[in-house]
Design an enzyme around this catalytic site. Structure first.
Site, PDB file in Angstrom:
ATOM      1  N   ASN A  14       0.870  -1.167   0.000  1.00 18.62           N
ATOM      2  CA  ASN A  14       0.000   0.000   0.000  1.00 18.62           C
ATOM      3  C   ASN A  14       0.911   1.222   0.000  1.00 18.62           C
ATOM      4  OD1 ASN A  14      -1.829   2.026   0.469  1.00 18.62           O
ATOM      5  ND2 ASN A  14      -2.789   1.066   2.258  1.00 18.62           N
ATOM      6  N   ARG A  80      -2.606  -2.171  -3.391  1.00 19.43           N
ATOM      7  CA  ARG A  80      -3.835  -1.417  -3.128  1.00 19.43           C
ATOM      8  C   ARG A  80      -3.798  -0.154  -3.985  1.00 19.43           C
ATOM      9  NH1 ARG A  80      -5.440   2.765   0.993  1.00 19.43           N
ATOM     10  NH2 ARG A  80      -7.705   2.672   0.995  1.00 19.43           N
ATOM     11  N   HIS A 168     -12.996   2.591   0.071  1.00 22.89           N
ATOM     12  CA  HIS A 168     -12.999   1.566   1.135  1.00 22.89           C
ATOM     13  C   HIS A 168     -13.716   0.305   0.650  1.00 22.89           C
ATOM     14  CE1 HIS A 168     -12.958   4.935   4.429  1.00 22.89           C
ATOM     15  NE2 HIS A 168     -11.723   4.561   4.141  1.00 22.89           N
ATOM     16  N   ARG A 229     -11.824  15.240   7.700  1.00 20.73           N
ATOM     17  CA  ARG A 229     -12.656  15.598   6.534  1.00 20.73           C
ATOM     18  C   ARG A 229     -14.077  15.944   6.961  1.00 20.73           C
ATOM     19  NH1 ARG A 229     -11.326  10.245   3.147  1.00 20.73           N
ATOM     20  NH2 ARG A 229      -9.440   9.928   4.366  1.00 20.73           N
ATOM     21  N   GLU A 372      -8.161  -5.470   5.243  1.00 19.37           N
ATOM     22  CA  GLU A 372      -8.009  -5.138   3.824  1.00 19.37           C
ATOM     23  C   GLU A 372      -6.832  -5.884   3.191  1.00 19.37           C
ATOM     24  OE1 GLU A 372      -8.594  -0.942   5.185  1.00 19.37           O
ATOM     25  OE2 GLU A 372      -9.252  -0.668   3.125  1.00 19.37           O
TER      26      GLU A 372
END
Ligand code: ADP
Length: 385
Positions: A14, A80, A168, A229, A372
């Site tokens: 990743n 990823r 996601h 965010r 993940e």
């Protein structure tokens, strides 16, 4: 070869702009042989000049752990990739053309895709095994048009690939399946709302294992209130801030992505710290918590209506898996909809997937740890088989 193919690990990478997360995992068993993070890549004064050097460090670290990646043991590398744009609806084996396309999608994910492309380039040079891209958007390519379409002029949307992509996805897909396994029911039979609550947060509505709606959109800024965010704001806010505060589009983008959310409301972005302040009676922390929860309820209600009722409400990722108070607050007052948590079950600490609703409840409320890396390793193994 002494190791059977099924025992051979997949290296999951990743790549961020200045970091590289790695995990060496056996897809079939979930056994993690190694994991780690190389940071400060390309920063001034850092020993790690670029992603090639970072990969070299990964290989060296593994060697000190007794794992030689240059021997035969590596099956494939799974990468990823945040944005698959309109092109990628499932994992793909990476060739030059795929890599070019990932690079071209940088306009849609300027913070993420360039780094992923650099990571892939370096890794392909370093490891002569199949490389697979697993996209964060892929699970949501099944969104029906009424959920993925923004009500803006169609020609403009087509020209600039404007639609709701969702993010996601690897986590939502993995968790939806893991929830079905936990409940001992086929995923095809379930209507689920999945709440992925980490630093980034997103909600999804999943029917029969397929996503039918999600809270993130063209970018990972839409939807729930997150660590830094804002999530949903009035789209008119941008023009207003431009006129009244004299901010540029770039500054507004940074403001809403990096300085808003829980951080903007309370001064801290880490949820543990927020809960700590909450316990001291800090009014800013209180408001931040309440805004987070209000938005979550808003989406749970929306997805309940879209799915026509739900069988499972699932919490995952750092906050979802650990915050007793968030789970309690989100479900509070929803008894009339068949949604409630058992106080003791909710408060019990565990790293395992578990049901926290009372026995016999209409809706199963569950906590299901996401993974993940394992999901990426499995999808990678599947495609190179
Ligand atoms: P990322 O999106 O970076 O993968 P994670 O899924 O690891 O993030 O979630 C990080 C968030 O989870 C942080 O806000 C952190 O404070 C929160 N978190 C982790 N452990 C706990 C805990 N025990 N209680 C409350 N929040 C927690």
């Amino acid at each position: 070869m002494s190791e059977a193919a099924w025992e051979r690990p997949v290296l999951v990478l990743n790549a961020g702009s200045s970091s590289l997360k790695y995990q060496l995992v056996v897809p079939e068993t979930g056994e993690v042989r190694s994991r780690g993070l190389v940071e400060r890549i390309g920063e001034t004064g850092s020993e790690v000049a670029d992603h090639s050097v970072a990969l070299q460090q990964v290989a060296e670290r593994l060697r000190t752990e007794g794992i030689d990646l240059d021997a035969f043991s590596l099956r494939a590398v799974g990468h990823r990739v945040v944005h698959g744009g309109p092109d990628f609806s499932e994992p793909v084996v990476i060739d030059d053309e795929v890599l070019d396309r990932i690079r071209e999608l940088s306009a849609l994910a300027p913070l993420h895709n360039p780094a992923a492309a650099i990571g892939i380039e370096a890794a392909r040079k370093r490891f002569a095994v199949p490389h697979v891209a697993v996209f964060d958007t892929a699970f949501f390519s099944s969104l029906p048009p009424e959920a993925s379409t923004y009500a803006v002029p169609r020609d403009l949307a087509a020209k600039h690939a404007i639609r709701r992509y969702g993010f996601h996805g690897t986590s939502h897909q993995y968790v939806a399946q893991a929830t079905a396994d936990l409940l001992g029911r086929p995923v095809e039979d379930l209507r689920q709302v999945v709440l992925h609550l980490g630093n980034g947060c997103s909600a999804s509505a999943v029917r029969g294992g397929r996503a039918v709606d999600t809270s993130m959109g063209l970018t990972p800024l839409e939807g729930l209130v997150m660590g830094t965010r804002s999530g949903d704001v009035d789209p008119g806010l941008h023009a207003y801030l431009g006129r009244e505060a004299g901010l540029s589009l770039e500054e507004i983008d940074t403001l809403l992505n990096k300085q808003s959310g829980v951080l903007g409301l309370s001064g801290v972005n880490d949820f543990r710290e927020l809960e700590h302040r909450l316990a001291t009676g800090d009014p800013d922390a209180r408001l931040a918590f309440d805004v987070v929860v209000h938005r979550l309820k808003h989406y749970v209600g929306a997805y309940l209506a879209i799915l026509g009722g739900i069988d499972a409400l699932v919490f995952t990722a750092g906050v979802g898996e650990n915050s007793i108070s968030v789970r309690a607050a989100v479900t509070d007052g929803l008894e009339g909809l068949g949604i409630e948590v058992d106080r003791a079950r909710n408060a019990a600490r565990s790293t395992q997937a578990r049901v926290i609703s009372p026995a016999g409840a209409t809706v199963a409320v569950a906590v299901v740890p996401t993974n993940e890396e394992l999901a990426i390793a499995r999808q990678t193994a599947e495609i190179v088989r």
